[in-house]
Design a protein around this motif. Structure first.
Motif, mmCIF file in Angstrom:
data_model
loop_
_atom_site.group_PDB
_atom_site.id
_atom_site.type_symbol
_atom_site.label_atom_id
_atom_site.label_comp_id
_atom_site.label_asym_id
_atom_site.label_seq_id
_atom_site.Cartn_x
_atom_site.Cartn_y
_atom_site.Cartn_z
ATOM 1 N N VAL A 1 0.828 -1.213 0.000
ATOM 2 C CA VAL A 1 0.000 0.000 0.000
ATOM 3 C C VAL A 1 0.858 1.256 0.000
ATOM 4 C CG1 VAL A 1 -1.801 1.285 1.204
ATOM 5 C CG2 VAL A 1 -1.775 -1.202 1.322
ATOM 6 N N THR A 2 0.468 2.209 -0.828
ATOM 7 C CA THR A 2 1.010 3.562 -0.758
ATOM 8 C C THR A 2 -0.139 4.483 -0.366
ATOM 9 O OG1 THR A 2 2.634 3.121 -2.487
ATOM 10 C CG2 THR A 2 2.122 5.433 -2.016
ATOM 11 N N PHE A 3 0.046 5.225 0.728
ATOM 12 C CA PHE A 3 -0.991 6.144 1.201
ATOM 13 C C PHE A 3 -0.434 7.550 1.129
ATOM 14 C CE2 PHE A 3 -3.441 8.032 4.918
ATOM 15 C CZ PHE A 3 -4.603 8.207 4.183
ATOM 16 N N GLU A 4 -0.980 8.348 0.220
ATOM 17 C CA GLU A 4 -0.482 9.696 -0.040
ATOM 18 C C GLU A 4 -1.464 10.720 0.515
ATOM 19 O OE1 GLU A 4 2.342 12.271 -1.196
ATOM 20 O OE2 GLU A 4 2.491 10.157 -1.760
ATOM 21 N N VAL A 5 -0.997 11.588 1.402
ATOM 22 C CA VAL A 5 -1.840 12.608 2.013
ATOM 23 C C VAL A 5 -1.372 13.992 1.555
ATOM 24 C CG1 VAL A 5 -2.684 13.601 4.172
ATOM 25 C CG2 VAL A 5 -2.234 11.135 4.018
ATOM 26 N N ILE A 6 -2.309 14.790 1.072
ATOM 27 C CA ILE A 6 -1.998 16.128 0.579
ATOM 28 C C ILE A 6 -2.528 17.163 1.569
ATOM 29 C CG2 ILE A 6 -2.249 17.748 -1.321
ATOM 30 C CD1 ILE A 6 -0.703 15.188 -2.003
ATOM 31 N N ALA A 7 -1.632 17.933 2.163
ATOM 32 C CA ALA A 7 -2.038 18.952 3.126
ATOM 33 C C ALA A 7 -2.878 20.030 2.451
ATOM 34 C CB ALA A 7 -0.798 19.585 3.767
ATOM 35 N N GLY A 8 -4.004 20.356 3.081
ATOM 36 C CA GLY A 8 -4.860 21.422 2.578
ATOM 37 C C GLY A 8 -5.649 21.064 1.334
ATOM 38 N N GLY A 9 -5.794 19.771 1.063
ATOM 39 C CA GLY A 9 -6.508 19.338 -0.136
ATOM 40 C C GLY A 9 -7.958 18.991 0.135
ATOM 41 N N PRO A 10 -8.921 19.769 -0.351
ATOM 42 C CA PRO A 10 -10.335 19.403 -0.226
ATOM 43 C C PRO A 10 -10.668 18.250 -1.169
ATOM 44 C CG PRO A 10 -10.042 21.758 -0.711
ATOM 45 C CD PRO A 10 -8.753 21.074 -0.995
ATOM 46 N N HIS A 11 -11.869 17.771 -1.066
ATOM 47 C CA HIS A 11 -12.276 16.607 -1.838
ATOM 48 C C HIS A 11 -12.193 16.864 -3.344
ATOM 49 C CE1 HIS A 11 -14.195 12.792 -2.565
ATOM 50 N NE2 HIS A 11 -15.081 13.372 -3.354
ATOM 51 N N GLY A 12 -11.515 15.955 -4.049
ATOM 52 C CA GLY A 12 -11.457 15.982 -5.499
ATOM 53 C C GLY A 12 -10.710 17.152 -6.102
ATOM 54 N N PHE A 13 -9.829 17.807 -5.344
ATOM 55 C CA PHE A 13 -9.162 19.019 -5.843
ATOM 56 C C PHE A 13 -8.375 18.742 -7.123
ATOM 57 C CE2 PHE A 13 -5.894 16.983 -3.343
ATOM 58 C CZ PHE A 13 -4.728 17.223 -4.046
ATOM 59 N N GLN A 14 -7.852 17.524 -7.271
ATOM 60 C CA GLN A 14 -7.050 17.202 -8.444
ATOM 61 C C GLN A 14 -7.893 17.181 -9.714
ATOM 62 O OE1 GLN A 14 -7.757 14.987 -6.018
ATOM 63 N NE2 GLN A 14 -9.063 13.596 -7.163
ATOM 64 N N ASN A 15 -9.208 17.184 -9.559
ATOM 65 C CA ASN A 15 -10.108 17.203 -10.708
ATOM 66 C C ASN A 15 -10.508 18.639 -11.053
ATOM 67 O OD1 ASN A 15 -12.340 16.899 -12.510
ATOM 68 N ND2 ASN A 15 -12.682 14.833 -11.740
ATOM 69 N N TRP A 16 -11.107 19.341 -10.089
ATOM 70 C CA TRP A 16 -11.605 20.690 -10.380
ATOM 71 C C TRP A 16 -10.525 21.759 -10.340
ATOM 72 C CZ3 TRP A 16 -10.724 23.245 -5.835
ATOM 73 C CH2 TRP A 16 -10.865 22.539 -4.631
ATOM 74 N N ALA A 17 -9.308 21.396 -9.887
ATOM 75 C CA ALA A 17 -8.171 22.323 -9.950
ATOM 76 C C ALA A 17 -6.992 21.595 -10.588
ATOM 77 C CB ALA A 17 -7.815 22.845 -8.557
ATOM 78 N N PHE A 18 -7.279 20.899 -11.688
ATOM 79 C CA PHE A 18 -6.307 20.018 -12.328
ATOM 80 C C PHE A 18 -5.020 20.742 -12.709
ATOM 81 C CE2 PHE A 18 -4.485 17.781 -15.968
ATOM 82 C CZ PHE A 18 -4.553 16.450 -15.568
ATOM 83 N N ALA A 19 -5.137 21.968 -13.210
ATOM 84 C CA ALA A 19 -3.975 22.670 -13.758
ATOM 85 C C ALA A 19 -3.105 23.339 -12.699
ATOM 86 C CB ALA A 19 -4.425 23.711 -14.777
#
Length: 309
Positions: free
Chosen positions: A267-285
């Motif tokens: 398992v790799t568990f990656e935690v992003i500080a200050g990341g709301p749900h799904g940020f990598q989608n709606w703030a992709f760039a």
């Protein structure tokens, strides 16, 4: 939740996210209608094929240059009640292009019109279609990864469990982005009081209730209805779980990762500080979004390299 807890780069995006009316039929239908009218985009080095004639419909991303015979079966998010495959074009196309692999995204049916197990059955049908048509896609059916985001991540985790129990062809890994794994999160009043950005526990209750056909409780559920309910996780494939530390699903994701690790799963568990749900989608760039996506690609490349050994 205080906006100050959100990563500074993401705060302007959070301010612009409108309220989503999911508590009524007309609200869900309106959001779905809007989602189907997303503008078609072109991505360099990738062709996108929409196969609406299939059941379920599939969206296929083919790289112009294939570096690998591997493939990714992708499952979109939307709380089990909204969303479609096209909303993840950026992630799927970028992944296909950068890794040189085919990506097949499943347009599964949505609750409450189609509760469990219909969405999961559709995901299984998408997996089976890829297995049956692997040769025409130049895909090695033994080198396929299953992945998903949010509700799609939960469906991906349940699909992996279902395939394992069926003894069919197995995925070599599961890529879970802020997955929706545990219906019991809806019962945590402490989490409800926090009122998380983007996806809070009120919306979470709407999604799970629509999917299960009843209000969530601590009562036993049918197998695969909620991935976190499974007692024995031993034997499941290598797993990557990524989530923001202010995401509603952070705690359930952490617990699932710890349980996988305890059952000897890689398992790799990656935690992003200050990341709301799904940020990598709606703030992709954004820079933070791109770093997150880059981590998924690095893990996928490592997984595929190991599968070649």
């Amino acid at each position: 939740m205080q906006l100050s807890r959100v990563d500074p780069e993401l705060q302007p995006y959070v301010r612009r996210i409108p309220p989503i009316p999911l508590g009524s039929n007309w609200g869900r239908r309106f959001v779905r209608w809007l989602g189907k009218r997303l503008p078609n985009k072109q991505f360099a080095g990738v062709s996108i094929e929409q196969h609406t004639e299939l059941n379920p419909p599939l969206r296929i991303y083919r790289p112009v240059v294939c570096h690998s015979s591997a493939a990714l079966v992708w499952i979109h998010g939307g709380g089990l009640i909204i969303g479609n495959a096209a909303q993840d074009d950026q992630f799927c196309a970028t992944t296909a292009q950068k890794l040189g692999i085919v990506v097949v995204s499943v347009d599964y049916r949505l609750a409450p019109e189609h509760p469990f197990p219909a969405p999961l059955d559709d995901c299984l049908a998408g997996w089976d279609w890829l297995q049956q048509h692997a040769a025409t896609l130049n895909v090695d059916p033994t080198r396929v990864i299953i992945g998903g985001e949010s509700a799609g991540g939960g469906l991906a985790a349940s699909l992996v469990q279902r395939l394992f129990d069926a003894g069919q062809a197995q995925p070599i890994g599961q890529l879970l982005l802020c997955p929706m794994l545990d219906d019991r999160t809806t019962l945590d009043r402490g989490l409800t009081a926090i009122d998380h950005f983007v996806w809070n526990n009120h919306k979470n209750m709407l999604g799970w209730q629509a999917y299960l056909g009843h209000k969530p409780s601590f009562d036993e559920l049918p197998a695969y209805a909620a991935a976190a309910r499974r007692a024995d996780l031993a034997g499941l494939p290598a797993t990557w779980i990524g989530v923001g530390d202010i995401d509603l699903f952070y705690e359930e994701n952490r617990r699932y990762a710890e349980r996988l690790q305890a059952d000897k799963v890689d398992v790799t568990f990656e935690v992003i500080a200050g990341g709301p749900h799904g940020f990598q989608n709606w703030a992709f760039a954004t820079a933070i979004g791109q770093r997150f996506i880059a981590k998924t690609h690095t893990w996928l490349k490592s997984l595929l390299a190991a599968a070649n050994d």
